[in-house]
Design a protein around this motif. Structure first.
Motif, PDB file in Angstrom:
ATOM      1  N   LEU A  74      20.731  -1.198  11.016  1.00  0.00           N
ATOM      2  CA  LEU A  74      20.584  -2.197  12.081  1.00  0.00           C
ATOM      3  C   LEU A  74      21.210  -1.716  13.381  1.00  0.00           C
ATOM      4  O   LEU A  74      20.726  -1.987  14.471  1.00  0.00           O
ATOM      5  N   PHE A  75      22.319  -0.977  13.255  1.00  0.00           N
ATOM      6  CA  PHE A  75      23.043  -0.522  14.434  1.00  0.00           C
ATOM      7  C   PHE A  75      22.592   0.839  14.930  1.00  0.00           C
ATOM      8  O   PHE A  75      23.057   1.304  15.958  1.00  0.00           O
ATOM      9  N   THR A  76      21.744   1.505  14.148  1.00  0.00           N
ATOM     10  CA  THR A  76      21.462   2.901  14.493  1.00  0.00           C
ATOM     11  C   THR A  76      19.972   3.178  14.718  1.00  0.00           C
ATOM     12  O   THR A  76      19.570   3.666  15.752  1.00  0.00           O
ATOM     13  N   ALA A  77      19.159   2.849  13.699  1.00  0.00           N
ATOM     14  CA  ALA A  77      17.731   3.122  13.826  1.00  0.00           C
ATOM     15  C   ALA A  77      17.002   1.889  14.346  1.00  0.00           C
ATOM     16  O   ALA A  77      15.888   1.982  14.837  1.00  0.00           O
ATOM     17  N   LEU A  78      17.640   0.746  14.196  1.00  0.00           N
ATOM     18  CA  LEU A  78      17.062  -0.551  14.542  1.00  0.00           C
ATOM     19  C   LEU A  78      15.768  -0.740  13.768  1.00  0.00           C
ATOM     20  O   LEU A  78      15.773  -0.752  12.544  1.00  0.00           O
ATOM     21  N   ASN A  79      14.652  -0.841  14.458  1.00  0.00           N
ATOM     22  CA  ASN A  79      13.380  -1.085  13.792  1.00  0.00           C
ATOM     23  C   ASN A  79      12.297  -0.691  14.776  1.00  0.00           C
ATOM     24  O   ASN A  79      12.575  -0.436  15.953  1.00  0.00           O
ATOM     25  N   PRO A  90      14.631  -1.520   4.572  1.00  0.00           N
ATOM     26  CA  PRO A  90      15.617  -2.611   4.501  1.00  0.00           C
ATOM     27  C   PRO A  90      15.604  -3.525   5.734  1.00  0.00           C
ATOM     28  O   PRO A  90      15.655  -4.746   5.588  1.00  0.00           O
ATOM     29  N   VAL A  91      15.533  -2.936   6.929  1.00  0.00           N
ATOM     30  CA  VAL A  91      15.578  -3.763   8.136  1.00  0.00           C
ATOM     31  C   VAL A  91      14.298  -4.600   8.270  1.00  0.00           C
ATOM     32  O   VAL A  91      14.343  -5.767   8.684  1.00  0.00           O
ATOM     33  N   VAL A  92      13.159  -4.009   7.898  1.00  0.00           N
ATOM     34  CA  VAL A  92      11.907  -4.775   7.933  1.00  0.00           C
ATOM     35  C   VAL A  92      11.986  -5.973   6.980  1.00  0.00           C
ATOM     36  O   VAL A  92      11.608  -7.092   7.327  1.00  0.00           O
ATOM     37  N   ILE A  93      12.532  -5.703   5.785  1.00  0.00           N
ATOM     38  CA  ILE A  93      12.691  -6.808   4.821  1.00  0.00           C
ATOM     39  C   ILE A  93      13.550  -7.906   5.434  1.00  0.00           C
ATOM     40  O   ILE A  93      13.215  -9.091   5.403  1.00  0.00           O
ATOM     41  N   PHE A  94      14.662  -7.479   6.042  1.00  0.00           N
ATOM     42  CA  PHE A  94      15.574  -8.437   6.652  1.00  0.00           C
ATOM     43  C   PHE A  94      14.858  -9.260   7.722  1.00  0.00           C
ATOM     44  O   PHE A  94      14.881 -10.491   7.712  1.00  0.00           O
ATOM     45  N   GLN A  95      14.171  -8.568   8.615  1.00  0.00           N
ATOM     46  CA  GLN A  95      13.508  -9.244   9.735  1.00  0.00           C
ATOM     47  C   GLN A  95      12.392 -10.180   9.247  1.00  0.00           C
ATOM     48  O   GLN A  95      12.299 -11.331   9.684  1.00  0.00           O
ATOM     49  N   TYR A  96      11.583  -9.690   8.334  1.00  0.00           N
ATOM     50  CA  TYR A  96      10.458 -10.485   7.837  1.00  0.00           C
ATOM     51  C   TYR A  96      10.929 -11.671   7.021  1.00  0.00           C
ATOM     52  O   TYR A  96      10.362 -12.767   7.082  1.00  0.00           O
ATOM     53  N   ALA A  97      11.980 -11.460   6.244  1.00  0.00           N
ATOM     54  CA  ALA A  97      12.467 -12.553   5.392  1.00  0.00           C
ATOM     55  C   ALA A  97      13.077 -13.670   6.228  1.00  0.00           C
ATOM     56  O   ALA A  97      13.001 -14.847   5.875  1.00  0.00           O
ATOM     57  N   MET A  98      13.663 -13.282   7.396  1.00  0.00           N
ATOM     58  CA  MET A  98      14.307 -14.267   8.261  1.00  0.00           C
ATOM     59  C   MET A  98      13.287 -15.006   9.138  1.00  0.00           C
ATOM     60  O   MET A  98      13.624 -15.990   9.780  1.00  0.00           O
ATOM     61  N   SER A  99      12.051 -14.493   9.155  1.00  0.00           N
ATOM     62  CA  SER A  99      11.052 -15.060  10.056  1.00  0.00           C
ATOM     63  C   SER A  99      10.505 -16.376   9.505  1.00  0.00           C
ATOM     64  O   SER A  99      10.660 -16.661   8.326  1.00  0.00           O
ATOM     65  N   PRO A 100       9.864 -17.191  10.333  1.00  0.00           N
ATOM     66  CA  PRO A 100       9.298 -18.454   9.847  1.00  0.00           C
ATOM     67  C   PRO A 100       7.894 -18.301   9.264  1.00  0.00           C
ATOM     68  O   PRO A 100       7.285 -19.286   8.891  1.00  0.00           O
ATOM     69  N   TYR A 101       7.336 -17.073   9.223  1.00  0.00           N
ATOM     70  CA  TYR A 101       5.931 -16.910   8.809  1.00  0.00           C
ATOM     71  C   TYR A 101       5.821 -16.606   7.324  1.00  0.00           C
ATOM     72  O   TYR A 101       6.463 -15.696   6.819  1.00  0.00           O
ATOM     73  N   ASP A 102       4.936 -17.345   6.637  1.00  0.00           N
ATOM     74  CA  ASP A 102       4.777 -17.174   5.200  1.00  0.00           C
ATOM     75  C   ASP A 102       4.234 -15.789   4.836  1.00  0.00           C
ATOM     76  O   ASP A 102       4.636 -15.178   3.842  1.00  0.00           O
TER      77      ASP A 102
END
Ligand SMILES: Nc1ncnc2c1ncn2[C@@H]1O[C@H](COP(=O)(O)OP(=O)(O)OP(=O)(O)O)[C@@H](O)[C@H]1O
Ligand SMILES: [Mg+2]
Lengths: 282, 258
Positions: free
Chosen positions: A213-218, A234-246
């Protein structure tokens, strides 16, 4: 005599049941996790997952750029971390076995081993990202390398210490210098153990999110080189899981399932390597 | 190889050697001579310091910081205990075979090629010849010639031990130290190794630790008898076995040692 026997049988049955229950409890979670990720990610789990880029909300796509980014950064980590770790571990085992300096290095290495990965992410952020001025796959790979390094140092050290002393003495008795004994004879004798350590380290870094998150970001798009921000699982999973879209949730689950399978495979592989090596022992 | 064998002058001379494992003294003022062209057997009850003496002769003990030797061990007139003596050069001259086989985790061929290529610049065909010659001398060639690329760990215990002997003699040391080389072997392999040792005697100074009285009688010309870290008696094997001076030696060689 007879009552003692019955008692032993009883205790045996009890302990067996308890051990089985404990095993089932542990494995249960694993199965649950695998099943949940599989079911929840089923709608996104198809060939496109591996051939298309991360989609915008409401569109179809895949996680190719994330898989590729993770692969590249893991490779960078391996290329930096493995040789350094093997060298440092060899230095510890063969040249600093019982010295004060060896003890200090081992202690420091153990601290690094248990350092929270977010701290390492912040460290690389300060060291690289801030200096260069932007996020990059290089910085991500470096952060992962720092996490991998102490794992490799430790296994190399331990595996070399397990090599029978007779082999070391025999090699030295042939007039071979110590460095050659270490590299040609001892590292080879310990190679399967060291490989297991690298595989386990690999399993560990492939799930790391915080340092990336702090280095490569996304990166929403394809980036062939690690020179800029880079997508990673991992970061994509984090971002997508936190999103409101099913539909994004489904991709997050699918990504999680693939990661979990990958780590499981690595763990099984390292076991297999070690098991085969044990069979070949004299 | 032709060698002028000069039996009068010992190849290896040990004088007033003390050895310490940390604070525990394991050798007390040991003096002994090892002659070229002869097999010298070191005998004595378990724990008397036989292995310790061997480990001093090529300084393999110096791998361990707590261990130290004092006194004089001269090889070709130079004291090998001198800290300035180059250890790798010493071990090229003084080879050692250990009680348990110590094959390296690599192919049979590479086990010999590793030390050979380190010490000498050899062409591939020279290397093959040297490996073959060493394996032949160790009476192993016929058994392994078709599987030189196989792992050395695939050999039996006796074959592994002969491989270690081949490895030690491949680099042509002057002195060969053998620590109970046949203790883990069956009678057939033991006979082979004894024959080998007898042949090696022509070119090397052989020092062999053995617990087996018959073996010492069969293969050695001289015997050093040790007891509790001291040399009690040494001399021609014939005499040590038939007319020992020391009552302890007498008890040991007649099997009455308690
Ligand atoms: N690594 C060590 N640390 C401390 N003491 C040791 C060590 N190795 C051997 N000793 C001691 O030194 C003495 C001589 O041991 P050594 O191994 O030389 O005996 P040995 O004559 O070879 O016996 P064996 O016939 O059983 O092999 C013994 O009292 C032993 O306890
Ligand atoms: Mg011994």
């Amino acid at each position: 005599m007879n009552t003692l026997y019955v008692r032993r049988q009883l205790v045996n049955a009890l302990v067996m049941t308890a051990s089985l229950a404990a095993t089932a409890f542990g494995l249960g979670w694993l199965l649950w996790i695998m099943a949940t990720t599989l079911i929840q990610g089923a709608s996104a789990l198809d060939l496109k997952l591996f051939t298309q880029m991360t989609p915008a909300p409401g569109e179809r796509g895949g996680l190719l750029n994330a898989f590729y980014g993770s692969f590249v950064m893991t490779l960078i980590a391996l290329v930096i971390g493995t040789p350094l770790g093997v060298l440092a571990g060899t230095f510890l085992a063969e040249f600093q076995r019982k010295t004060r300096m060896g003890a200090v290095i081992r202690f420091t290495n153990d601290i690094l081993l248990s350092a929270p990965s977010i701290v390492i992410g912040l460290f690389v952020y300060e060291l690289v990202v801030r200096q260069v001025g932007h996020f990059s796959g290089w910085a991500g790979g470096l952060a992962l390398a720092i996490i991998l390094l102490p794992v490799v140092v430790r296994t190399t050290d331990e595996m070399l210490q397990l090599v029978p002393g007779g082999m070391r003495e025999a090699a030295l008795s042939l007039g071979l210098p110590k460095w050659k004994v270490s590299v040609k004879v001892l590292q080879r004798a310990a190679s399967t153990g060291i490989l297991t350590g690298v595989l386990l380290g690999l399993a560990r870094i492939s799930g790391e999110t915080a340092p990336l998150l702090f280095t490569a970001l996304n990166n929403q798009y394809w980036s062939a080189t690690p020179n800029g921000p880079m997508a990673n699982v991992p970061v994509v999973i984090f971002q997508y899981a936190m999103s409101p879209y099913d539909d994004w949730h489904a991709y997050a689950w699918a990504g999680a399932f693939v990661m979990a399978m990958f780590v499981l495979l690595l763990a099984v592989l390292s076991r297999a390597v070690l098991g085969r090596a044990k069979k070949h022992r004299p | 190889m032709t060698l002028v064998v000069d039996n009068s002058k010992p190849a290896l001379r040990v004088r007033d050697l003390d050895f310490f494992y940390g604070t525990q003294q394991a050798l007390h003022a040991v003096s002994a001579d090892f002659r070229r062209g002869e097999v010298t057997a070191i005998m004595g009850p378990s724990g008397c310091g036989k292995s310790t003496l061997l480990r001093v002769l090529n300084r393999v003990y110096s791998l361990y910081p707590g261990q130290r030797a004092a006194g004089e061990v001269s090889l070709d007139g130079q004291n090998i205990l001198d800290p300035a003596y180059d250890l790798n050069a010493l071990r090229l001259k003084v080879g050692m075979v250990f009680q348990a086989p110590t094959p390296f985790v690599m192919s049979i061929f590479d086990n010999l090629a590793l030390p050979l290529t380190h010490h000498e610049a050899l062409t591939p065909s020279e290397l093959r010849d040297r490996v073959e010659a060493a394996l032949r001398r160790a009476a192993l060639w016929e058994e392994v010639k078709d599987k030189l690329k196989h792992s050395a760990l695939s050999l039996s215990g006796g074959q592994q031990q002969r491989l270690c002997i081949a490895r030690a003699i491949a680099i042509e040391p002057e002195v060969l130290l053998l620590d109970e080389p046949t203790s883990a072997l069956d009678p057939i392999a033991t006979t082979r190794i004894e024959e080998l040792i007898d042949e090696l005697r022509a070119d090397f100074t052989v020092v062999m630790v053995t617990h087996n009285l018959h073996q010492a009688a069969r293969v050695s010309q001289r015997t050093v008898f040790m007891y509790r870290g001291e040399v009690v008696e040494q001399g021609p094997t014939d005499r040590i076995f038939t007319a020992p001076d020391n009552p302890r030696t007498h008890d040991y060689v007649t099997g009455r040692f308690g």
